[in-house]
Design an enzyme around this catalytic site. Sequence first.
Site, PDB file in Angstrom:
ATOM      1  N   GLU A 355       0.839  -1.219   0.000  1.00 50.72           N
ATOM      2  CA  GLU A 355       0.000   0.000   0.000  1.00 50.72           C
ATOM      3  C   GLU A 355       0.870   1.263   0.000  1.00 50.72           C
ATOM      4  O   GLU A 355       0.559   2.258   0.673  1.00 50.72           O
ATOM      5  CB  GLU A 355      -1.014  -0.021   1.142  1.00 50.72           C
ATOM      6  CG  GLU A 355      -1.935  -1.224   1.002  1.00 50.72           C
ATOM      7  CD  GLU A 355      -3.395  -0.983   1.313  1.00 50.72           C
ATOM      8  OE1 GLU A 355      -3.787   0.166   1.555  1.00 50.72           O
ATOM      9  OE2 GLU A 355      -4.147  -1.976   1.298  1.00 50.72           O
TER      10      GLU A 355
HETATM   11  N1  COS Z   1      -5.801  11.662  -3.762  1.00 52.55           N
HETATM   12  C1  COS Z   1      -6.363  12.156  -4.874  1.00 52.55           C
HETATM   13  N2  COS Z   1      -5.644  12.497  -5.972  1.00 52.55           N
HETATM   14  C2  COS Z   1      -4.306  12.312  -5.923  1.00 52.55           C
HETATM   15  C3  COS Z   1      -3.660  11.803  -4.794  1.00 52.55           C
HETATM   16  C4  COS Z   1      -4.462  11.464  -3.685  1.00 52.55           C
HETATM   17  N3  COS Z   1      -3.928  10.957  -2.576  1.00 52.55           N
HETATM   18  N4  COS Z   1      -2.349  11.713  -5.039  1.00 52.55           N
HETATM   19  C5  COS Z   1      -2.153  12.184  -6.274  1.00 52.55           C
HETATM   20  N5  COS Z   1      -3.356  12.546  -6.815  1.00 52.55           N
HETATM   21  C6  COS Z   1      -3.568  13.155  -8.119  1.00 52.55           C
HETATM   22  C7  COS Z   1      -2.723  14.409  -8.231  1.00 52.55           C
HETATM   23  O1  COS Z   1      -3.401  15.533  -7.712  1.00 52.55           O
HETATM   24  C8  COS Z   1      -2.493  14.519  -9.704  1.00 52.55           C
HETATM   25  O2  COS Z   1      -3.597  15.118 -10.333  1.00 52.55           O
HETATM   26  P1  COS Z   1      -3.432  16.566 -11.074  1.00 52.55           P
HETATM   27  O3  COS Z   1      -2.496  16.284 -12.217  1.00 52.55           O
HETATM   28  O4  COS Z   1      -4.804  16.922 -11.512  1.00 52.55           O
HETATM   29  O5  COS Z   1      -2.852  17.487 -10.060  1.00 52.55           O
HETATM   30  C9  COS Z   1      -2.448  13.078 -10.172  1.00 52.55           C
HETATM   31  O6  COS Z   1      -3.091  12.304  -9.143  1.00 52.55           O
HETATM   32  C10 COS Z   1      -1.022  12.583 -10.340  1.00 52.55           C
HETATM   33  O7  COS Z   1      -0.358  12.775  -9.097  1.00 52.55           O
HETATM   34  P2  COS Z   1       1.198  13.023  -9.011  1.00 52.55           P
HETATM   35  O8  COS Z   1       1.603  14.060 -10.019  1.00 52.55           O
HETATM   36  O9  COS Z   1       1.520  13.299  -7.569  1.00 52.55           O
HETATM   37  O10 COS Z   1       1.762  11.596  -9.460  1.00 52.55           O
HETATM   38  P3  COS Z   1       3.232  11.024  -9.313  1.00 52.55           P
HETATM   39  O11 COS Z   1       3.389  10.023 -10.394  1.00 52.55           O
HETATM   40  O12 COS Z   1       4.234  12.122  -9.234  1.00 52.55           O
HETATM   41  O13 COS Z   1       3.305  10.291  -7.879  1.00 52.55           O
HETATM   42  C11 COS Z   1       2.606   8.844  -6.095  1.00 52.55           C
HETATM   43  C12 COS Z   1       2.236   9.759  -7.257  1.00 52.55           C
HETATM   44  C13 COS Z   1       4.076   8.644  -5.850  1.00 52.55           C
HETATM   45  C14 COS Z   1       2.016   9.487  -4.867  1.00 52.55           C
HETATM   46  C15 COS Z   1       1.925   7.529  -6.499  1.00 52.55           C
HETATM   47  O14 COS Z   1       2.546   6.992  -7.646  1.00 52.55           O
HETATM   48  C16 COS Z   1       1.897   6.518  -5.407  1.00 52.55           C
HETATM   49  O15 COS Z   1       1.200   6.682  -4.404  1.00 52.55           O
HETATM   50  N6  COS Z   1       2.641   5.427  -5.611  1.00 52.55           N
HETATM   51  C17 COS Z   1       2.550   4.292  -4.734  1.00 52.55           C
HETATM   52  C18 COS Z   1       1.488   3.398  -5.204  1.00 52.55           C
HETATM   53  C19 COS Z   1       1.108   2.407  -4.176  1.00 52.55           C
HETATM   54  O16 COS Z   1       0.766   2.747  -3.058  1.00 52.55           O
HETATM   55  N7  COS Z   1       1.125   1.136  -4.569  1.00 52.55           N
HETATM   56  C20 COS Z   1       0.714   0.083  -3.734  1.00 52.55           C
HETATM   57  C21 COS Z   1      -0.512  -0.498  -4.342  1.00 52.55           C
HETATM   58  S1  COS Z   1      -1.446  -1.450  -3.285  1.00 52.55           S
HETATM   59  S2  COS Z   1      -0.306  -2.872  -2.659  1.00 52.55           S
END
Ligand code: COS
Length: 372
Positions: A355
Amino acid sequence: MSTDTAGRALAGRIAAFVEDAIAPIASAMARGDGPSPKRIVEAAGEAGLAGILTPEAYGGAGGSHADFIEFIERVAHADASCAVILDVHLSVGTEPLLIFGNDDQKSRYLRRLARGEWLAAFALTEAAGGSDAVALQTRAVRDGDTYVLDGAKAFITGAGDADLYIVMARTGEGAHGVSAFLVEAAWPGVSTGTPLAKMGLHGSWTGELVLDGVRVPAVNRLSGEGVGFTVAMSALDSGRVGISAQAVGIAQGALDAALDASRRRRDAGLDVDAVAIADMEVRTAASRQLTRHAAALVDAGRRVTLDAAIAKLYSTDTCVAVAHAAVELCAPESGADDHPAAVRLRDAKACQIYEGTNQIQRVVIARHLLND
Ligand code: COS
């Protein structure tokens, strides 16, 4: 829960479920020869706990996130495999449907999930992209009233036993080119590989989900086309609070094992490591408070991205540290594979990884602060 009486009734059901259904199978789950994940969710359904967050109108318990984390912590205290099975089913497996589902989707799926007749899973991660969720390559191509899904998901909790997968697939480019779909396991083209042999959490199945030309009715797209990344990220925000609760339960179980061993040493006239015990308690108690705070924010309808990341990072680092300390305090008995401290140390490690790895939590926390 709407009233104190209802809250007490739910707490009583949780305590009875852990005592009657989880504690007796904990050793078998730790060895990986306990009941399957679906059977765990069925048992939760029989106790009225497979839909804690689901409204009563859809067959759930109508509980709060405070109830949810209490449930997960208590289950994890007895057995961490059962905790992650139930956590994934209740949070990332069901919550996207609660938040983003339309009436038709809710009425077709929620009751079966809330009664524990169906097991739910969440399919975001792919082998090539790993933590970089936006890089996912599974495609969904519109064809009339259906989408055709092709791709493979990796490290999916419940793969092979789940009945319903929430699948994130690409309908366009970038983060806004991802859509979420409700995919039934029984549909042609859906298959799963052999569950991974993991270092811990042996009772929870983790594996690959392959989608080979799977025709998904367009009515099974969750929310709008291109909203799938938001669906996934908000599911993970709340899901990380559940993982924090799981970590608190593991830490408390490890601390309890260390206390048992330390009392025996004290009673035998030997020294006990009071500093280690105090540090274990402080970190476990702090983790519990961070988790409760994050759950309260979700219940208040507030965005929980930052606080969930803080709780997940701290609690899961804590459960590894506390389980590690417990193995030392329980030595030499803890050298045995099935010692409670050894089981918890193996189970704890995965909490730092799934997660969203704890490195990703740091990215989320730092970005939040820097952007402010
Ligand atoms: N809630 C709602 N929207 C979200 C959000 C959240 N928590 N986090 C990001 N977003 C939105 C952003 O606002 C952005 O939208 P806009 O372009 O309109 O602003 C879009 O999603 C892309 O976000 P971002 O630019 O931050 O993406 P990145 O690729 O830079 O990074 C992370 C995002 C690192 C936070 C994401 O890839 C992540 O959480 N990775 C881990 C995934 C994970 O937990 N995997 C486990 C799966 S279950 S075992």
